[in-house]
Design an enzyme around this catalytic site. Structure first.
Site, PDB file in Angstrom:
ATOM      1  N   LYS A   1       0.825  -1.217   0.000  1.00 17.22           N
ATOM      2  CA  LYS A   1       0.000   0.000   0.000  1.00 17.22           C
ATOM      3  C   LYS A   1       0.852   1.257   0.000  1.00 17.22           C
ATOM      4  O   LYS A   1       0.513   2.243  -0.657  1.00 17.22           O
ATOM      5  CB  LYS A   1      -0.937  -0.008   1.204  1.00 17.22           C
ATOM      6  CG  LYS A   1      -2.019  -1.058   1.069  1.00 17.22           C
ATOM      7  CD  LYS A   1      -2.954  -1.047   2.266  1.00 17.22           C
ATOM      8  CE  LYS A   1      -3.989  -2.152   2.102  1.00 17.22           C
ATOM      9  NZ  LYS A   1      -4.916  -2.215   3.251  1.00 17.22           N
ATOM     10  N   ASN A  52      -5.240  -0.689  14.687  1.00 14.34           N
ATOM     11  CA  ASN A  52      -5.159  -1.383  15.972  1.00 14.34           C
ATOM     12  C   ASN A  52      -4.663  -0.432  17.054  1.00 14.34           C
ATOM     13  O   ASN A  52      -3.989   0.563  16.765  1.00 14.34           O
ATOM     14  CB  ASN A  52      -4.230  -2.600  15.854  1.00 14.34           C
ATOM     15  CG  ASN A  52      -2.800  -2.183  15.592  1.00 14.34           C
ATOM     16  OD1 ASN A  52      -2.057  -1.889  16.520  1.00 14.34           O
ATOM     17  ND2 ASN A  52      -2.413  -2.114  14.324  1.00 14.34           N
ATOM     18  N   PHE A  53      -5.021  -0.757  18.310  1.00 12.32           N
ATOM     19  CA  PHE A  53      -4.725   0.163  19.403  1.00 12.32           C
ATOM     20  C   PHE A  53      -3.274   0.131  19.853  1.00 12.32           C
ATOM     21  O   PHE A  53      -2.768   1.113  20.390  1.00 12.32           O
ATOM     22  CB  PHE A  53      -5.697  -0.047  20.570  1.00 12.32           C
ATOM     23  CG  PHE A  53      -6.928   0.760  20.344  1.00 12.32           C
ATOM     24  CD1 PHE A  53      -6.921   2.128  20.577  1.00 12.32           C
ATOM     25  CD2 PHE A  53      -8.055   0.185  19.801  1.00 12.32           C
ATOM     26  CE1 PHE A  53      -8.025   2.906  20.305  1.00 12.32           C
ATOM     27  CE2 PHE A  53      -9.170   0.954  19.517  1.00 12.32           C
ATOM     28  CZ  PHE A  53      -9.149   2.317  19.774  1.00 12.32           C
ATOM     29  N   CYS A  97      -4.822  13.267  26.000  1.00  7.68           N
ATOM     30  CA  CYS A  97      -4.157  12.386  25.037  1.00  7.68           C
ATOM     31  C   CYS A  97      -4.943  11.074  24.952  1.00  7.68           C
ATOM     32  O   CYS A  97      -5.956  10.909  25.635  1.00  7.68           O
ATOM     33  CB  CYS A  97      -2.695  12.166  25.404  1.00  7.68           C
ATOM     34  SG  CYS A  97      -2.410  10.965  26.726  1.00  7.68           S
ATOM     35  N   CYS A 104     -12.731  -4.227  11.315  1.00 10.34           N
ATOM     36  CA  CYS A 104     -13.346  -4.291   9.986  1.00 10.34           C
ATOM     37  C   CYS A 104     -13.378  -5.719   9.458  1.00 10.34           C
ATOM     38  O   CYS A 104     -14.176  -6.060   8.602  1.00 10.34           O
ATOM     39  CB  CYS A 104     -12.580  -3.410   9.019  1.00 10.34           C
ATOM     40  SG  CYS A 104     -12.509  -1.713   9.569  1.00 10.34           S
ATOM     41  N   CYS A 137      -2.556  10.926  34.249  1.00 17.76           N
ATOM     42  CA  CYS A 137      -2.345  10.183  33.002  1.00 17.76           C
ATOM     43  C   CYS A 137      -0.937   9.605  32.927  1.00 17.76           C
ATOM     44  O   CYS A 137       0.057  10.302  33.142  1.00 17.76           O
ATOM     45  CB  CYS A 137      -2.586  11.085  31.795  1.00 17.76           C
ATOM     46  SG  CYS A 137      -2.195  10.268  30.235  1.00 17.76           S
ATOM     47  N   CYS A 176       0.765  11.602  29.394  1.00 20.02           N
ATOM     48  CA  CYS A 176       0.990  13.044  29.276  1.00 20.02           C
ATOM     49  C   CYS A 176       1.204  13.736  30.621  1.00 20.02           C
ATOM     50  O   CYS A 176       1.571  14.907  30.655  1.00 20.02           O
ATOM     51  CB  CYS A 176      -0.123  13.702  28.471  1.00 20.02           C
ATOM     52  SG  CYS A 176      -1.711  13.809  29.274  1.00 20.02           S
TER      53      CYS A 176
HETATM   54 ZN   LIG Z   1      -2.835  11.891  28.782  1.00 15.19          ZN
END
Ligand SMILES: [Zn+2]
Length: 345
Positions: A88, A133-134, A173, A191, A248, A251
């Site tokens: 691709k 994907n995460f 974030c 998908c 977090c 961040c």
């Molecule tokens: Zn964050």
């Protein structure tokens, strides 16, 4: 401020006429550098819009090749790309150059991983999410937060999608949003399991690129500042404010677990019925491999970037960097054995 020359002025005239951008904003756009991680439906649509809008440099990073089932929604590719099984990143690079030759476009055939992420994403002003994907998204988030650069989260599945613009230290974030335990807003399905409609991925890419244009033309005040979600089937649209999480991991605490994490696992799941395997640290000679495999396998096809063959009931695609995608199994043991048998241990 006038644009560099008359032909550029003409090319971007409808965009510079728009008060939000103007000639000065266009000038900034033309000096900007962007990377898109993943060139599936959202990545391809975003690349198309961005390159037409004009920018200085676009890098497209993708690990996969074009298949017939992509063409329903991945608007940069056509049947000849699928026939040739082009990567691709390669197909996108050549298509985008023909769309706007004044932009420097670089396609990189690679799987973004902790070991290459900082190098691959180091030389750009903005990162765009075209990933599926995460793990990859959290890796982008780590790189962006660590280097204080903006990135735009974008995801779509079935008829539903969402997007959020992330500016480290100024906005929440991805870890604030998804790891804070206040109800995940990510997409669990893929998908490959529930399908996806062309309109949703192209809509999300449009929202993503509109935000990119605001950032790159020097108008951060115009950013929507929300988590936007849309469903093109039900017509439901939502806009939610997301606060930064006070503790977090990424961040606030600067704990970049995805970036610093252990090396990429040798085997990762990839789609509904496929396994990706990274067994080698050195490049393969695809020409030599092709000659060796010809008498052993069915439907051997190859180009400069990859080699594809069938050993019923499996389909194997081997890339020049030694990576392989094995279709027809989710069993790591089967994948390892196929890899060892046909490509080499
Ligand atoms: Zn964050």
């Amino acid at each position: 401020m006038p644009l560099a020359n008359d032909s550029l002025q003409e090319k971007y005239s409808r965009q510079t006429l728009f008060a939000g951008i103007g000639p000065e904003g266009q000038q900034r756009l033309l000096a900007s550098r962007v990377a898109i991680v993943g060139c599936g439906a959202i990545g391809a649509a975003a690349a198309n819009l961005l390159v037409r809008a004009g920018l200085g440099y676009l890098k497209i990073i993708d690990r996969d090749f074009v298949e017939p089932s992509n063409l329903q929604r991945q608007t940069l590719f056509d049947e000849s790309d699928a026939l040739k099984a082009l990567p691709k990143a390669v197909a996108a690079e050549s298509k985008l150059r023909s769309i706007n030759s004044s932009v420097t476009v670089e396609g990189v055939v690679a799987d973004l991983s902790p070991s290459n992420a900082e190098a691959l994403l180091g030389d750009v002003d903005l990162l765009l999410d075209g990933a599926d994907n995460f793990e990859t998204r959290f890796l982008i988030n780590d790189v962006a937060v660590k280097s204080s650069r903006p990135w735009i989260y974008a995801a779509g599945v079935a008829s539903y999608g969402l997007t959020m613009t992330i500016r480290p230290a100024a906005t929440a974030c991805l870890a604030c949003l998804l790891e804070s335990g206040v109800g995940a807003q990510g997409l669990e399905e893929t998908c490959d399991t529930v399908g996806v409609l062309g309109p949703i991925v192209n809509l999300i890419a449009s929202l993503e690129v509109a935000e990119a244009l605001k950032l790159l033309s020097g108008h951060p005040e115009a950013l929507h500042g929300r988590l936007l979600s849309c469903d093109v089937w039900t017509g439901r649209m939502q806009s939610i404010g997301v606060a930064r999480h006070p503790h977090c991991r990424a961040c606030v605490r600067g704990d970049f677990t995805y970036l610093a994490g252990e090396a990429q696992p040798h085997i990762t799941m990839c789609g509904r019925d496929s396994v990706q395997i990274h067994e080698r640290a050195r490049a393969l000679d695809l020409g030599v491999l092709g000659v060796r495999l010809k008498p052993l396998v069915d439907d051997l096809r190859q180009n400069d970037f990859l080699l594809h063959f069938r050993v019923a009931p499996y389909e194997v695609t081997v890339f020049a960097d030694g990576r392989a995608i094995l279709k027809g199994t989710r069993d790591p043991a089967v994948a390892r054995s196929l890899y060892a048998r046909y490509i080499g241990a």
